[in-house]
Design a protein around this motif. Structure first.
Motif, PDB file in Angstrom:
ATOM      1  N   GLU A 196      -1.389  -6.349 -15.014  1.00  0.00           N
ATOM      2  CA  GLU A 196      -2.486  -7.143 -13.890  1.00  0.00           C
ATOM      3  C   GLU A 196      -3.108  -5.580 -13.134  1.00  0.00           C
ATOM      4  O   GLU A 196      -4.054  -6.186 -12.486  1.00  0.00           O
ATOM      5  CB  GLU A 196      -1.287  -7.326 -12.778  1.00  0.00           C
ATOM      6  N   VAL A 197      -2.363  -4.215 -12.653  1.00  0.00           N
ATOM      7  CA  VAL A 197      -2.993  -3.326 -11.982  1.00  0.00           C
ATOM      8  C   VAL A 197      -4.181  -2.851 -12.470  1.00  0.00           C
ATOM      9  O   VAL A 197      -5.638  -2.205 -12.391  1.00  0.00           O
ATOM     10  CB  VAL A 197      -2.303  -2.699 -11.085  1.00  0.00           C
ATOM     11  N   ILE A 221       6.629   2.501  -5.825  1.00  0.00           N
ATOM     12  CA  ILE A 221       5.441   2.243  -6.499  1.00  0.00           C
ATOM     13  C   ILE A 221       4.312   1.935  -5.659  1.00  0.00           C
ATOM     14  O   ILE A 221       4.550   1.350  -4.663  1.00  0.00           O
ATOM     15  CB  ILE A 221       5.162   0.965  -7.317  1.00  0.00           C
ATOM     16  N   THR A 264      -0.001  -6.790  -5.807  1.00  0.00           N
ATOM     17  CA  THR A 264       1.347  -7.140  -7.122  1.00  0.00           C
ATOM     18  C   THR A 264       2.091  -5.123  -6.811  1.00  0.00           C
ATOM     19  O   THR A 264       3.392  -6.169  -6.581  1.00  0.00           O
ATOM     20  CB  THR A 264       0.366  -6.936  -8.191  1.00  0.00           C
ATOM     21  N   ALA A 265       1.436  -4.454  -6.105  1.00  0.00           N
ATOM     22  CA  ALA A 265       2.081  -3.169  -6.422  1.00  0.00           C
ATOM     23  C   ALA A 265       2.919  -3.409  -4.752  1.00  0.00           C
ATOM     24  O   ALA A 265       4.697  -3.329  -5.366  1.00  0.00           O
ATOM     25  CB  ALA A 265       1.074  -2.361  -6.120  1.00  0.00           C
ATOM     26  N   THR A 320       4.077  -6.001 -15.632  1.00  0.00           N
ATOM     27  CA  THR A 320       3.825  -6.929 -15.003  1.00  0.00           C
ATOM     28  C   THR A 320       2.389  -5.693 -14.336  1.00  0.00           C
ATOM     29  O   THR A 320       1.569  -5.822 -14.033  1.00  0.00           O
ATOM     30  CB  THR A 320       4.675  -7.585 -13.906  1.00  0.00           C
ATOM     31  N   TYR A 321       2.931  -4.981 -13.619  1.00  0.00           N
ATOM     32  CA  TYR A 321       2.034  -4.192 -12.654  1.00  0.00           C
ATOM     33  C   TYR A 321       0.966  -3.177 -13.745  1.00  0.00           C
ATOM     34  O   TYR A 321       0.235  -3.788 -13.300  1.00  0.00           O
ATOM     35  CB  TYR A 321       3.104  -3.177 -12.352  1.00  0.00           C
ATOM     36  N   VAL A 348       6.189  -5.895  -6.261  1.00  0.00           N
ATOM     37  CA  VAL A 348       7.117  -5.411  -7.516  1.00  0.00           C
ATOM     38  C   VAL A 348       8.589  -4.155  -6.691  1.00  0.00           C
ATOM     39  O   VAL A 348       9.146  -4.796  -7.000  1.00  0.00           O
ATOM     40  CB  VAL A 348       5.564  -4.118  -8.239  1.00  0.00           C
ATOM     41  N   SER A 349       7.354  -3.960  -5.560  1.00  0.00           N
ATOM     42  CA  SER A 349       7.720  -2.988  -4.542  1.00  0.00           C
ATOM     43  C   SER A 349       9.341  -3.813  -4.111  1.00  0.00           C
ATOM     44  O   SER A 349      10.323  -3.057  -3.939  1.00  0.00           O
ATOM     45  CB  SER A 349       7.234  -2.322  -3.502  1.00  0.00           C
ATOM     46  N   SER A 391      -0.365   0.973  -5.576  1.00  0.00           N
ATOM     47  CA  SER A 391      -1.876   0.480  -6.888  1.00  0.00           C
ATOM     48  C   SER A 391      -2.080   2.206  -7.527  1.00  0.00           C
ATOM     49  O   SER A 391      -2.808   1.779  -8.306  1.00  0.00           O
ATOM     50  CB  SER A 391      -3.128   0.258  -5.819  1.00  0.00           C
ATOM     51  N   ASN A 394       7.399 -13.776  -6.756  1.00  0.00           N
ATOM     52  CA  ASN A 394       6.186 -13.264  -6.836  1.00  0.00           C
ATOM     53  C   ASN A 394       5.523 -14.211  -6.154  1.00  0.00           C
ATOM     54  O   ASN A 394       4.547 -14.006  -5.418  1.00  0.00           O
ATOM     55  CB  ASN A 394       5.538 -14.062  -7.809  1.00  0.00           C
TER      56      ASN A 394
END
Length: 518
Positions: A294-295, A353, A479-480, A290-291, A483-484, A355, A419
């Motif tokens: 998307e990033v 994590i 997002t980062a 995902t990361y 996810v973290s 970006s 999310n």
């Protein structure tokens, strides 16, 4: 070792290949979904039902498999399943009607759910105690190796050949499995007399309850949960039917599921721990992908190289665990404990994590996940199956695998929840922070520059080239951070699994010792 028969082992190989084909079909849609929906002109919301229906069919199939395997004989049963699996793999890429695609995907999920429990049941019957651990390591491939390899192969087909080959790849496996199973599996006679005592009430309750539960877990977040009449009805149905199913199965003479087996502490631990382990394993698969997509804008094939690392390393770690656990002095609970510690370390490491991370920053923590996965799943299967005699194998397999299928739906629900809650919170905070910075610029200069200054979360000031750049930066940071947070939540679930390990299972020994003592 000299008295080990070869034919049952070859039959087990055929069932393993069939299980691999089923796992490939399970994972393929997540990778080829954009291409599939684009080819059909279907919206994303309508496409989510492809995953939902597959999981519903899979859960139902895993519950029904033991009863029908006994009734039809394993050889006839798996050959029929392979025909359905192969037919749906051929038909789905050519189906142009969304309704037909839904039906085919549900049938594909049903065939996959009917296949997976047969592997454990066949292994418990075919493998004598001296090599039982090796068979459990083979079964573990379907939970560790195959899902990670499947998404990588699907990404390869999607990027290089064509998304249709994500489905076609299972056709060769199904054909090979059918040839091996037809030749080498036991030719047991069917037992049609069992049909007179068919548990139709339990089957109806299981079908309705499990389908409702899996659907509400996967579709709940998209439909805004209890603001949706459909989700409210599905919750009511599952709350009513599933307890009735459990009560009914305890009273029926030929139940679909033998709930009484859960009275054995090690089997109860195995069912609960495998469910939780596969839920946590999402941290090693879905989150990095995902990361990166998307990033960092990775293509599926580029992103899935980190899941390929997990898949290939299992070919080393799983046999290694079989060797280690075959020593009498090795306590599988201790091995599991260190494996869970590695999982915890991997989750905490990935929680740092930012970006700026790329694929290279994930490799170390992915290796922690991979080794930890093997150190947990093989001891888990050893502890769970040592209390099972071969005649109980199909029912134990159904108990273990049905929660395993449900864990996929729970995992999707949990990631959607993270999310929505944490992602929304981080997005609001970052936007508010940037808004305050813009206000400060106006206060200082009396006007808003054409390229306003953005204050990033690390405290540095940079000048964006456009508002699009600013929006992309906020999305990347959101997002980062999300996810973290997800990694930290999975780390907490790992701690809960460690607590269960310390409380529930009892000491057991390698099958060559434990089963010979009975």
């Amino acid at each position: 070792m000299k008295n080990i028969e070869i034919r049952p082992l070859l039959g087990l190989l055929g069932v393993l290949i069939a299980a691999l084909a089923a796992e490939f079909n399970d994972q393929v849609v997540g990778v080829v979904m954009p291409d599939l929906l684009g080819a059909l002109g279907v919206s994303h919301d309508a496409g989510t039902w492809l995953d939902s229906l597959y999981v519903s069919g899979e859960v139902v199939g895993m519950c029904f498999a033991p009863w029908w395997m006994f009734t039809l004989s394993i050889r006839r049963f798996i050959l029929g399943i392979l025909v359905v699996n192969c037919a749906t793999s051929v038909a789905i890429p050519h189906c142009t009607a969304i309704g037909g695609l839904y039906a085919l995907r549900w049938l594909q999920g049903l065939s996959g759910g009917l296949t997976i429990p047969l592997l454990m049941a066949t292994a418990l019957r075919a493998l004598p105690p001296p090599i039982r651990l090796w068979g459990l390591a083979v079964y573990a491939l379907t939970a560790t190796f195959t899902p990670n390899l499947a998404v990588t192969l699907a990404a390869l087909w999607s990027d290089v050949v064509g998304w249709q080959f994500g489905f076609y790849e299972s056709i060769l496996l199904c054909t090979l499995a059918a040839m091996i199973c037809a030749t080498f599996l036991w030719r047991d006679p069917p037992h049609p007399e069992r049909l007179h005592k068919f548990d139709w009430q339990g089957s109806l309750l299981a079908f309705v309850g499990l389908s409702a539960l899996s659907t509400l877990l996967i579709q709940g977040d998209r439909l805004d949960w209890f603001n949706s009449p459909l989700i409210s009805v599905l919750l009511l149905v599952s709350v009513v039917t599933l307890p009735l199913f459990v009560l009914h199965e305890n009273r029926h003479p030929l139940p679909l599921v033998r709930m009484s087996l859960l009275k054995r502490p090690n089997l109860a631990y195995g069912v609960t721990a495998l469910f939780t382990l596969l839920l946590i394993n999402l941290a090693a698969t879905s989150l990095p992908i995902t990361y990166l997509v998307e990033v960092q804008g990775y293509r599926p094939l580029q992103a899935h190289l980190i899941t390929l690392e997990v898949a290939l390393s299992q070919l080393v770690f799983l046999p290694l665990m079989a060797v280690i656990l075959n020593f009498e002095r090795v306590d599988p609970r201790v091995v599991s404990f260190f494996g869970m510690c590695l999982f915890f370390i991997g989750c905490v490491g990935d929680s740092y994590i930012t970006s700026a991370w790329n694929r290279e920053q994930f490799y170390l923590w992915q290796m922690c996940f991979s080794l930890g996965l093997a150190m947990i799943v093989v001891p888990l299967l050893q502890m769970a199956t040592n209390s099972i005699v071969p005649q109980e194998g199909p029912f134990a397999s159904g108990l273990v695998n049905t929660p395993r299928a449900i864990s996929e739906a729970v995992g999707i629900w949990l990631l959607d929840l993270i999310n929505r809650r944490r992602g929304g919170l981080h997005s609001s905070r970052l936007t508010d922070q940037l808004g305050r910075r813009r206000f400060d610029v106006v206060q200082a200069h009396g006007y808003l520059p054409q390229h306003p200054t953005a204050l990033l979360p690390d405290g540095s000031e940079r000048f964006p080239h456009s508002l699009e750049w600013l929006s992309a930066t906020v999305r990347a940071e959101t997002t980062a951070l999300t996810v973290s947070d997800a990694y930290l939540i999975f780390a907490g679930i790992t701690l809960a699994l460690i607590a269960l390990l310390l409380i529930l299972p009892v000491r057991t020994y390698p099958p060559r010792i434990a089963l010979m003592k009975k």
